[in-house]
Design a protein around this motif. Structure first.
Motif, PDB file in Angstrom:
ATOM      1  N   PRO A 171       0.809  -1.217   0.000  1.00  0.00           N
ATOM      2  CA  PRO A 171       0.000   0.000   0.000  1.00  0.00           C
ATOM      3  C   PRO A 171       0.843   1.268   0.000  1.00  0.00           C
ATOM      4  N   ILE A 172       0.165   2.392  -0.157  1.00  0.00           N
ATOM      5  CA  ILE A 172       0.771   3.706   0.041  1.00  0.00           C
ATOM      6  C   ILE A 172       0.867   3.926   1.542  1.00  0.00           C
ATOM      7  N   LYS A 173       2.057   4.191   2.029  1.00  0.00           N
ATOM      8  CA  LYS A 173       2.259   4.312   3.467  1.00  0.00           C
ATOM      9  C   LYS A 173       2.345   5.784   3.866  1.00  0.00           C
ATOM     10  N   LEU A 174       1.376   6.192   4.671  1.00  0.00           N
ATOM     11  CA  LEU A 174       1.243   7.578   5.116  1.00  0.00           C
ATOM     12  C   LEU A 174       1.388   7.643   6.622  1.00  0.00           C
ATOM     13  N   ALA A 175       2.287   8.502   7.093  1.00  0.00           N
ATOM     14  CA  ALA A 175       2.474   8.701   8.537  1.00  0.00           C
ATOM     15  C   ALA A 175       1.902  10.052   8.939  1.00  0.00           C
ATOM     16  N   LEU A 176       1.078  10.064   9.977  1.00  0.00           N
ATOM     17  CA  LEU A 176       0.585  11.296  10.606  1.00  0.00           C
ATOM     18  C   LEU A 176       1.408  11.506  11.870  1.00  0.00           C
ATOM     19  N   VAL A 177       2.172  12.585  11.908  1.00  0.00           N
ATOM     20  CA  VAL A 177       3.216  12.760  12.911  1.00  0.00           C
ATOM     21  C   VAL A 177       2.925  13.957  13.810  1.00  0.00           C
ATOM     22  N   SER A 178       3.119  13.773  15.104  1.00  0.00           N
ATOM     23  CA  SER A 178       2.886  14.864  16.050  1.00  0.00           C
ATOM     24  C   SER A 178       4.075  15.813  16.082  1.00  0.00           C
ATOM     25  N   GLU A 179       3.805  17.097  16.251  1.00  0.00           N
ATOM     26  CA  GLU A 179       4.849  18.105  16.388  1.00  0.00           C
ATOM     27  C   GLU A 179       4.367  19.186  17.349  1.00  0.00           C
ATOM     28  N   GLY A 180       5.110  19.383  18.426  1.00  0.00           N
ATOM     29  CA  GLY A 180       4.738  20.384  19.412  1.00  0.00           C
ATOM     30  C   GLY A 180       3.703  19.907  20.413  1.00  0.00           C
ATOM     31  N   PHE A 181       3.490  18.591  20.475  1.00  0.00           N
ATOM     32  CA  PHE A 181       2.596  18.005  21.474  1.00  0.00           C
ATOM     33  C   PHE A 181       3.452  17.380  22.577  1.00  0.00           C
ATOM     34  N   THR A 182       3.239  17.787  23.799  1.00  0.00           N
ATOM     35  CA  THR A 182       3.950  17.170  24.907  1.00  0.00           C
ATOM     36  C   THR A 182       3.378  15.768  25.152  1.00  0.00           C
ATOM     37  N   GLN A 183       4.058  15.013  26.002  1.00  0.00           N
ATOM     38  CA  GLN A 183       3.568  13.669  26.307  1.00  0.00           C
ATOM     39  C   GLN A 183       2.150  13.726  26.870  1.00  0.00           C
ATOM     40  N   GLY A 184       1.875  14.742  27.674  1.00  0.00           N
ATOM     41  CA  GLY A 184       0.546  14.881  28.257  1.00  0.00           C
ATOM     42  C   GLY A 184      -0.528  15.281  27.260  1.00  0.00           C
ATOM     43  N   GLU A 185      -0.113  15.667  26.044  1.00  0.00           N
ATOM     44  CA  GLU A 185      -1.069  16.085  25.023  1.00  0.00           C
ATOM     45  C   GLU A 185      -1.256  15.031  23.921  1.00  0.00           C
ATOM     46  N   MET A 186      -0.720  13.839  24.135  1.00  0.00           N
ATOM     47  CA  MET A 186      -0.770  12.820  23.091  1.00  0.00           C
ATOM     48  C   MET A 186      -2.186  12.317  22.819  1.00  0.00           C
ATOM     49  N   THR A 187      -3.040  12.301  23.808  1.00  0.00           N
ATOM     50  CA  THR A 187      -4.432  11.910  23.564  1.00  0.00           C
ATOM     51  C   THR A 187      -5.087  12.893  22.601  1.00  0.00           C
ATOM     52  N   LYS A 188      -4.795  14.177  22.778  1.00  0.00           N
ATOM     53  CA  LYS A 188      -5.288  15.222  21.875  1.00  0.00           C
ATOM     54  C   LYS A 188      -4.780  14.971  20.464  1.00  0.00           C
ATOM     55  N   PHE A 189      -3.488  14.658  20.323  1.00  0.00           N
ATOM     56  CA  PHE A 189      -2.924  14.384  19.002  1.00  0.00           C
ATOM     57  C   PHE A 189      -3.595  13.181  18.358  1.00  0.00           C
ATOM     58  N   GLU A 190      -3.754  12.101  19.100  1.00  0.00           N
ATOM     59  CA  GLU A 190      -4.357  10.884  18.550  1.00  0.00           C
ATOM     60  C   GLU A 190      -5.769  11.153  18.036  1.00  0.00           C
ATOM     61  N   GLN A 191      -6.526  11.937  18.789  1.00  0.00           N
ATOM     62  CA  GLN A 191      -7.886  12.260  18.373  1.00  0.00           C
ATOM     63  C   GLN A 191      -7.877  13.100  17.102  1.00  0.00           C
ATOM     64  N   GLN A 192      -6.963  14.070  17.049  1.00  0.00           N
ATOM     65  CA  GLN A 192      -6.911  14.938  15.875  1.00  0.00           C
ATOM     66  C   GLN A 192      -6.400  14.195  14.650  1.00  0.00           C
ATOM     67  N   ALA A 193      -5.440  13.285  14.838  1.00  0.00           N
ATOM     68  CA  ALA A 193      -4.937  12.495  13.721  1.00  0.00           C
ATOM     69  C   ALA A 193      -6.048  11.629  13.137  1.00  0.00           C
ATOM     70  N   ALA A 194      -6.809  10.973  14.000  1.00  0.00           N
ATOM     71  CA  ALA A 194      -7.902  10.109  13.541  1.00  0.00           C
ATOM     72  C   ALA A 194      -8.970  10.920  12.808  1.00  0.00           C
ATOM     73  N   HIS A 195      -9.286  12.102  13.336  1.00  0.00           N
ATOM     74  CA  HIS A 195     -10.317  12.935  12.709  1.00  0.00           C
ATOM     75  C   HIS A 195      -9.837  13.477  11.371  1.00  0.00           C
ATOM     76  N   LEU A 196      -8.556  13.888  11.303  1.00  0.00           N
ATOM     77  CA  LEU A 196      -7.999  14.367  10.042  1.00  0.00           C
ATOM     78  C   LEU A 196      -8.068  13.276   8.978  1.00  0.00           C
ATOM     79  N   MET A 197      -7.713  12.064   9.359  1.00  0.00           N
ATOM     80  CA  MET A 197      -7.750  10.955   8.406  1.00  0.00           C
ATOM     81  C   MET A 197      -9.169  10.735   7.880  1.00  0.00           C
ATOM     82  N   GLU A 198     -10.147  10.737   8.768  1.00  0.00           N
ATOM     83  CA  GLU A 198     -11.522  10.515   8.335  1.00  0.00           C
ATOM     84  C   GLU A 198     -12.008  11.647   7.440  1.00  0.00           C
TER      85      GLU A 198
END
Length: 412
Positions: A171-198
């Motif tokens: 397949p085409i391999k696409l990485a959605l990568v966090s930048e400027g998110f602290t460890q405590g903000e990773m849940t926020k990143f995961e939610q935004q990555a999933a929503h962006l993909m959809e």
């Protein structure tokens, strides 16, 4: 689909290399070339600063001797024994030059190639605005030199989550990568990555071929929360060192070092990358086949998908803008598949004109005159329209098929 097949057959005059051809010529590894470009003086040329062998190959395995578009950095791999071109790639060479204050931005590029089994000659060309060759260099890799290429140091793999599983073998391999998110903000990143993909796959341009994408969310914890803003003196310690304000353009959000980006992502299975910057400040960039970066504030998803269309399918901007007049000249056809000067329009979207889905509307590529787009409104013209027009949808789907179809003559 028939019109897409017609396009692909016009650019592929010979049978494309299949997955079997890949295993014939290449190992499942990556040859990474870090390039530096010098345009003036006695040392003028394309310099290979470093070569490394990286485990795994995550790029295309079909149509190896073809290109989807020709951009301003072209790299061809030639079998020394036969003289056959066994791999081609092209990309935007990276932001370079000086800004208004004289700050220099390096002209560098990272080229990822499948690692050859046999001696090869690598041809590197830096193209000018008129498709003229500005720089032209060669790198010969005989058996001895291939064996001498050092292996990349083992990279620590970041935390990764597969957001979309492909249904094809390569397949085409696409990485959605966090930048400027602290460890405590990773849940926020995961939610935004999933929503962006959809949101991206809700677009027919991508959604029709969702099963050909493997999408992975990559967590890179940042020491600081937020993104560097050069003009305001706000410096953040982030994994990729992204920044607003390069070339004194406040809305230009860039990644200053392509080499550093490749180092950070070495352990990640990707060919394309979207960096989600943790800031509500408007901005982004998407140099073709280098990276895409966008922000996560209001209209951030629309901007990020717009930038990804640059990065993925080489789409051009369709809006007008002061200060860019003359970027495109009447006798040179833009490489971008969604804009035209009419210098060589064949193979772009004549089929959509014939079907009544598009036309030729003057005003695109930052210019009010002399460059045409296909539709009145599109995400490549304004983020106020969150949808790709038929011309851009077709271009994106052509790119997907080019990257994944093993036998173009069997397309339905």
């Amino acid at each position: 689909m028939k019109t897409i097949l017609t396009f692909l057959l016009t650019v592929c005059l010979t049978l494309p290399m299949s997955a079997d051809e890949f295993s014939k010529h290449f190992t499942d590894n990556t040859l990474r070339l870090d390039l530096g470009m010098v345009g003036r003086g006695r040392n003028k040329g394309i310099n290979v600063e470093e070569m490394t062998k990286v485990p795994g190959w995550h790029g295309r395995r079909v149509n190896l001797d073809k290109q989807y578009v020709y951009n301003d950095l072209e790299v061809n791999m030639i079998d020394l024994a036969t003289g056959d071109t066994i791999y081609r790639t092209s990309m935007y060479h990276g932001f370079a030059g000086r800004d208004a204050e004289g700050m220099r931005y390096p002209s560098e590029a990272v080229v990822r190639l499948p690692f050859p089994k046999q001696p090869v000659l690598i041809e590197m060309l830096r193209m000018g605005a008129r498709r003229d060759t500005v720089l032209h260099d060669y790198l010969e890799l005989n058996k001895a030199r291939l064996k001498e290429i050092k292996k990349a140091p083992k990279a620590a793999k970041p935390a990764m989550t597969v957001l979309n599983k492909a249904k094809i073998k390569h397949p085409i391999k696409l990485a959605l990568v966090s930048e400027g998110f602290t460890q405590g903000e990773m849940t926020k990143f995961e939610q935004q990555a999933a929503h962006l993909m959809e949101t991206m796959f809700a677009q027919p341009a991508f959604g029709a071929y969702r099963d050909r994408f493997q999408v992975t969310a990559v967590e890179l914890p940042s020491q600081d929360s937020g993104i560097t803003k050069l003009s305001k003196g706000e410096i953040k310690n982030t994994p990729i060192n992204s920044q607003f304000g390069a070339f004194s353009l406040e809305r230009l959000l860039t990644i200053p070092s392509l080499c550093h980006l490749a180092d950070v992502l070495q352990g990640v299975p990707y060919d394309y990358v979207i960096v989600i910057a943790n800031t509500d400040t408007y901005g982004g960039s998407g140099p073709y086949y280098n990276y895409c970066i966008g922000y996560n504030g209001d209209q951030g998803e629309e901007v990020t998908i717009h930038e990804f269309a640059h990065h993925f399918a080489a789409l051009g901007d369709e809006y007008e803008s002061e200060g860019y007049e003359g970027k495109y000249t009447p006798d040179i056809e833009p490489f971008e598949p969604n804009i035209t000067t009419k210098a060589d329009f064949s193979g772009k979207w004549q089929n959509l004109i014939d079907s009544g889905e598009a036309g030729l509307i003057e005003g695109a590529g930052y210019q009010t005159k002399g460059v045409w787009r296909g539709c009145e409104s599109c995400l490549m013209r304004t983020v106020a329209d969150p949808n790709f027009c038929p011309v851009c949808t077709q271009a994106i789907q052509r790119c997907i098929l080019f990257l994944t179809e093993t036998d173009l003559f069997k397309l339905k």
